[in-house]
Design a protein around this motif. Structure first.
Motif, PDB file in Angstrom:
ATOM      1  N   VAL A   1      -7.420  15.948  10.595  1.00 33.12           N
ATOM      2  CA  VAL A   1      -6.869  15.622  12.015  1.00 33.12           C
ATOM      3  C   VAL A   1      -6.495  13.938  11.908  1.00 33.12           C
ATOM      4  CG1 VAL A   1      -7.982  17.346  13.364  1.00 33.12           C
ATOM      5  CG2 VAL A   1      -9.187  15.264  12.932  1.00 33.12           C
ATOM      6  N   GLY A   2      -5.451  13.466  12.532  1.00 32.44           N
ATOM      7  CA  GLY A   2      -5.347  12.056  12.869  1.00 32.44           C
ATOM      8  C   GLY A   2      -4.897  11.456  11.368  1.00 32.44           C
ATOM      9  N   GLY A   3      -5.169  10.138  11.221  1.00 37.84           N
ATOM     10  CA  GLY A   3      -4.831   9.280  10.318  1.00 37.84           C
ATOM     11  C   GLY A   3      -3.730   8.607  10.588  1.00 37.84           C
ATOM     12  N   MET A   4      -3.148   7.972   9.629  1.00 38.92           N
ATOM     13  CA  MET A   4      -1.918   7.156   9.456  1.00 38.92           C
ATOM     14  C   MET A   4      -0.907   7.047   8.559  1.00 38.92           C
ATOM     15  SD  MET A   4      -3.589   3.547   9.259  1.00 38.92           S
ATOM     16  CE  MET A   4      -2.359   2.473   9.956  1.00 38.92           C
ATOM     17  N   ASP A   5       0.204   7.108   8.599  1.00 36.59           N
ATOM     18  CA  ASP A   5       1.086   6.896   7.623  1.00 36.59           C
ATOM     19  C   ASP A   5       1.372   5.422   7.356  1.00 36.59           C
ATOM     20  OD1 ASP A   5       2.990   6.293   9.456  1.00 36.59           O
ATOM     21  OD2 ASP A   5       3.799   8.353   9.502  1.00 36.59           O
ATOM     22  N   ALA A   6       2.528   4.980   6.530  1.00 34.14           N
ATOM     23  CA  ALA A   6       3.125   3.841   6.347  1.00 34.14           C
ATOM     24  C   ALA A   6       3.433   3.010   7.508  1.00 34.14           C
ATOM     25  CB  ALA A   6       4.071   3.694   5.348  1.00 34.14           C
ATOM     26  N   ASP A   7       3.705   3.876   8.772  1.00 30.32           N
ATOM     27  CA  ASP A   7       4.202   3.279   9.785  1.00 30.32           C
ATOM     28  C   ASP A   7       3.256   3.015  11.147  1.00 30.32           C
ATOM     29  OD1 ASP A   7       6.803   2.764   8.607  1.00 30.32           O
ATOM     30  OD2 ASP A   7       7.202   4.958   9.050  1.00 30.32           O
ATOM     31  N   SER A   8       2.368   4.204  11.367  1.00 22.86           N
ATOM     32  CA  SER A   8       1.655   4.170  12.566  1.00 22.86           C
ATOM     33  C   SER A   8       0.722   5.350  12.388  1.00 22.86           C
ATOM     34  CB  SER A   8       2.638   4.536  13.636  1.00 22.86           C
ATOM     35  OG  SER A   8       3.366   5.747  13.640  1.00 22.86           O
ATOM     36  N   ALA A   9      -0.384   5.271  13.337  1.00 21.98           N
ATOM     37  CA  ALA A   9      -1.290   6.304  13.408  1.00 21.98           C
ATOM     38  C   ALA A   9      -0.432   7.811  14.010  1.00 21.98           C
ATOM     39  CB  ALA A   9      -2.508   6.023  14.428  1.00 21.98           C
ATOM     40  N   VAL A  10      -1.328   8.911  13.883  1.00 18.71           N
ATOM     41  CA  VAL A  10      -0.558  10.115  14.208  1.00 18.71           C
ATOM     42  C   VAL A  10      -1.558  10.762  14.885  1.00 18.71           C
ATOM     43  CG1 VAL A  10       0.894   9.947  12.034  1.00 18.71           C
ATOM     44  CG2 VAL A  10      -1.167  11.076  11.869  1.00 18.71           C
TER      45      VAL A  10
ATOM     46  N   LYS B   1       0.808  -1.208  -0.159  1.00 16.15           N
ATOM     47  CA  LYS B   1       0.032  -0.026  -0.037  1.00 16.15           C
ATOM     48  C   LYS B   1       0.930   1.350   0.078  1.00 16.15           C
ATOM     49  CE  LYS B   1      -3.562  -0.137   2.723  1.00 16.15           C
ATOM     50  NZ  LYS B   1      -4.543   0.052   3.856  1.00 16.15           N
ATOM     51  N   ARG B   2       0.478   2.205  -0.861  1.00 15.57           N
ATOM     52  CA  ARG B   2       1.014   3.435  -1.011  1.00 15.57           C
ATOM     53  C   ARG B   2       0.339   4.802  -0.198  1.00 15.57           C
ATOM     54  NH1 ARG B   2       3.625   6.448  -6.118  1.00 15.57           N
ATOM     55  NH2 ARG B   2       4.135   8.634  -5.188  1.00 15.57           N
ATOM     56  N   PHE B   3       0.998   5.606   0.423  1.00  6.59           N
ATOM     57  CA  PHE B   3       0.364   6.728   1.263  1.00  6.59           C
ATOM     58  C   PHE B   3       0.764   7.790   0.177  1.00  6.59           C
ATOM     59  CE2 PHE B   3       0.140   3.259   4.271  1.00  6.59           C
ATOM     60  CZ  PHE B   3      -0.873   3.615   4.943  1.00  6.59           C
TER      61      PHE B   3
END
Length: 388
Positions: free
Chosen positions: A115-124, A72-74
């Motif tokens: 607000v929030g969300g996640m990248d390829a590694d973790s939630a933010v 998956k690509r972000f």
């Protein structure tokens, strides 16, 4: 439950007629250009900022399909479409502060709060504002403004705004909670409000109308028992009293089954809530509980039965209507927006792992007593059940 039987378009027009909206007279057909990321994205930030539709972030599988083990690509790309001149095409804006998907967005007078969300590694915990200012030759100039970080990381949640306050809830909260958080855009301070009632709701819809929030749909999964719970209802929250009310059940589907507004989307028209999209209750539950067929990821699009009906809740009367089988709304992870008298479905999945770049445009008009809606260039009329 009242089911609108006279066709998709009449159903959408009746939403306006019974919910305090307006048809806006006769308008030309609007064909919106596809989203410029090849293959489209799911779970982007999206909203209206002035006359512009702004869409950014999201994720997809650009190389190897998800069904074949693709990665998956972000995305951090951000685009704007001038809804006064949609033929001008998408305008490339500065990239988001980071590549994100599965965040929540709320339209405000200051701009689009993300607000929030996640990248390829973790939630933010990140929160920021996408804003525009008048630029040379009446061309908007775009920028970002950092906002205070969320108290906890949240992905797959939902957001809405009321009178300059942005509310965020649902999703995967890093502390495992069910908190409702509020950010006052004047004081720039987050406040934790009462938790919504169990169960947890991942990928819900949050809408604001009449001084209340409505937290709809979503799902929760217990890995210890491999049990997926899908609430077929929505829970109201009174902004003034800061209290959650009793759940409001969704209507029963025509086949006697349940609606799952999980990964769905919604919009507010007058005093009515519109809920649509998302997964099929039975198919999704079986898949989450490990009871899907071995070729689950490779079934044809139609097999997954993503929802394409519009559930319409009149907040004044407290009753439901259903507008059946609207082609183009069967998206999971799409975003439903409202621009004047135009409903817009932004991207989303058409099946697990497969995105769409289509921006579905739903336009209603009332000409000489004949009501019709244009969906992606196809006309649906109140006088005809079939497409013309």
């Amino acid at each position: 439950m009242k089911t609108i039987q006279c066709g998709v378009v009449l159903g959408l027009w009746l939403v306006l007629a019974s919910c305090g909206g307006s048809t806006g007279g006769s308008r030309e057909s609007v064909g919106l250009p596809d989203y410029p990321v090849p293959g489209g994205v799911s779970a982007p930030f999206a909203g209206m900022v002035g006359n512009y539709m702004v869409v950014g972030g999201g994720c997809n599988f650009p190389d190897v399909p998800a069904a074949d083990g693709g990665v998956k690509r972000f995305y951090s790309s951000l685009y704007a479409l001038d809804m006064a001149r949609p033929d001008s095409g998408w305008r490339v804006l500065p990239d988001l502060p980071q590549a994100l998907a599965y965040g929540a967005a709320a339209e405000t007078d200051e701009g689009l709060v993300c607000v929030g969300g996640m990248d390829a590694d973790s939630a933010v915990t990140r929160a920021f504002l996408i804003e525009s200012q008048p630029g040379p030759d009446s061309v908007a100039a775009w920028g970002f403004r950092d906002l205070p970080s969320l108290p906890v990381a949240i992905d797959n949640g939902a957001a809405a705004s009321v009178d300059g306050v942005v509310y965020v809830t649902g999703g995967n909260q890093s502390d495992g909670g069910r908190a409702l958080y509020a950010l006052d855009l004047k004081s720039r301070v987050w406040t934790r409000l009462p938790d919504y009632p169990a169960p947890n709701r991942v990928q819900p819809v949050l809408l604001a109308a009449g001084g209340k929030l409505y937290l709809a749909g979503g799902f929760s999964y217990d890995p210890s028992t491999r049990t997926c719970t899908i609430p077929a209802d929505m829970v109201p929250y009174d902004v003034a009293t800061r209290q959650w009310g009793n759940p409001v059940p969704f209507p029963v589907a025509p086949d006697g089954g349940r609606y799952a507004i999980s990964g769905g989307s919604g919009a507010v028209v007058g005093n009515c809530l519109l809920l649509t999209g998302g997964v099929d209750y039975k198919i999704f539950k079986e898949a989450m509980e490990g009871r899907a067929p071995a070729d689950y990821m490779k079934k044809p699009i139609e097999w997954y039965r993503f929802n394409n009906e519009v559930l319409i809740y009149n907040t004044t009367r407290g009753d439901w209507s259903v507008s059946p089988s609207v082609e183009g709304l069967n998206r999971a992870g799409g975003v439903l927006l409202l621009d004047d008298s135009l409903l817009i479905m932004v991207c989303g999945e058409v099946k697990p792992g497969v995105r769409s770049s289509q921006i579905g445009a739903f336009e209603w008009r009332d000409t000489d007593g004949a009501t019709s809606v244009v969906l992606a260039g196809k006309v649906y009329s109140s006088e005809q059940k079939e497409q013309i």
